[in-house]
Design a protein around this motif. Sequence first.
Motif, PDB file in Angstrom:
ATOM      1  N   GLY A 263       0.788  -1.229   0.000  1.00  0.00           N
ATOM      2  CA  GLY A 263       0.000   0.000   0.000  1.00  0.00           C
ATOM      3  C   GLY A 263       0.817   1.273   0.000  1.00  0.00           C
ATOM      4  N   PHE A 264       2.136   1.169  -0.025  1.00  0.00           N
ATOM      5  CA  PHE A 264       2.980   2.371   0.020  1.00  0.00           C
ATOM      6  C   PHE A 264       3.804   2.455  -1.253  1.00  0.00           C
ATOM      7  N   LYS A 265       3.536   3.460  -2.043  1.00  0.00           N
ATOM      8  CA  LYS A 265       4.287   3.702  -3.266  1.00  0.00           C
ATOM      9  C   LYS A 265       5.221   4.889  -3.027  1.00  0.00           C
ATOM     10  N   ALA A 266       6.470   4.721  -3.413  1.00  0.00           N
ATOM     11  CA  ALA A 266       7.470   5.759  -3.167  1.00  0.00           C
ATOM     12  C   ALA A 266       8.012   6.296  -4.487  1.00  0.00           C
ATOM     13  N   ASP A 267       8.139   7.602  -4.561  1.00  0.00           N
ATOM     14  CA  ASP A 267       8.806   8.266  -5.680  1.00  0.00           C
ATOM     15  C   ASP A 267       9.596   9.416  -5.075  1.00  0.00           C
ATOM     16  N   ILE A 268      10.843   9.127  -4.721  1.00  0.00           N
ATOM     17  CA  ILE A 268      11.642  10.026  -3.885  1.00  0.00           C
ATOM     18  C   ILE A 268      12.883  10.483  -4.636  1.00  0.00           C
ATOM     19  N   ASP A 269      13.178  11.777  -4.548  1.00  0.00           N
ATOM     20  CA  ASP A 269      14.397  12.331  -5.133  1.00  0.00           C
ATOM     21  C   ASP A 269      15.078  13.224  -4.113  1.00  0.00           C
ATOM     22  N   PHE A 270      16.376  13.030  -3.958  1.00  0.00           N
ATOM     23  CA  PHE A 270      17.220  13.936  -3.186  1.00  0.00           C
ATOM     24  C   PHE A 270      18.400  14.329  -4.063  1.00  0.00           C
ATOM     25  N   SER A 271      18.776  15.581  -4.025  1.00  0.00           N
ATOM     26  CA  SER A 271      19.964  16.014  -4.765  1.00  0.00           C
ATOM     27  C   SER A 271      20.470  17.320  -4.173  1.00  0.00           C
ATOM     28  N   GLY A 272      21.771  17.564  -4.372  1.00  0.00           N
ATOM     29  CA  GLY A 272      22.333  18.808  -3.884  1.00  0.00           C
ATOM     30  C   GLY A 272      23.844  18.734  -3.766  1.00  0.00           C
ATOM     31  N   PRO A 273      24.476  19.856  -3.493  1.00  0.00           N
ATOM     32  CA  PRO A 273      25.932  19.895  -3.352  1.00  0.00           C
ATOM     33  C   PRO A 273      26.377  19.285  -2.033  1.00  0.00           C
ATOM     34  N   TYR A 274      27.643  18.869  -1.988  1.00  0.00           N
ATOM     35  CA  TYR A 274      28.194  18.302  -0.761  1.00  0.00           C
ATOM     36  C   TYR A 274      29.674  18.674  -0.660  1.00  0.00           C
ATOM     37  N   ALA A 275      30.208  18.501   0.529  1.00  0.00           N
ATOM     38  CA  ALA A 275      31.643  18.683   0.780  1.00  0.00           C
ATOM     39  C   ALA A 275      32.116  17.576   1.697  1.00  0.00           C
TER      40      ALA A 275
END
Length: 197
Positions: free
Chosen positions: A179-191
């Motif tokens: 019953g749980f559908k996921a559509d996840i995005d994470f993005s960004g700069p890092y150091a």
Amino acid sequence: LNDTFGFSEEQDTFLKAYIEHPLPVIPNIKLGYTTLSHDGSSSVNDFTWGDIQIGDGQIQSSLSLDMTDITLYYEFLDNWAEVDAGMTFRYISGEFGVNSAIESDNVDFTTWVPLLYGKARFNMPVTDLSFQIEANAISYWDITTYDYELSARYTLLMGLGLEAGYKGFHLDSDELVDGFKADIDFSGPYAAVIWDF
């Protein structure tokens, strides 16, 4: 997720270690750990989530996502250009919670995912500067996930150095939990601080 749940920016963390050896048949090992934690609040209209149904109101939400990687890879080039390829076995565990003034609903999920792994690093001649692209990806049945990392590294002394770049992560699945559908995005700069010894 940001549009619906109003997630605020959080400090996400990742750690990784490469273990390489001179034996030709046995693969090298990369170990990785990533934790993503985001909280948010937002006003909603005609909102439905699990057992929560709100006409108009305010919700609080939280997402915690942990990923542990074991990567087995071989080194195909090892000079000014370094090329690695192999397979990553990733354990994903997470929790997503939504709370209103009178109701709350939380879902936990865990899964193992195999991914294809690749890395290319280019060491600039007569400099201490290098550039790297690294990625994992897979798509099968009801899951598609990938992550990538574009970075530049400067080695200071005794293998210590600084690295900065851009990371992205995507997870799309209908089968993390019933019953749980996921559509996840994470993005960004890092150091990051690195130590190569």
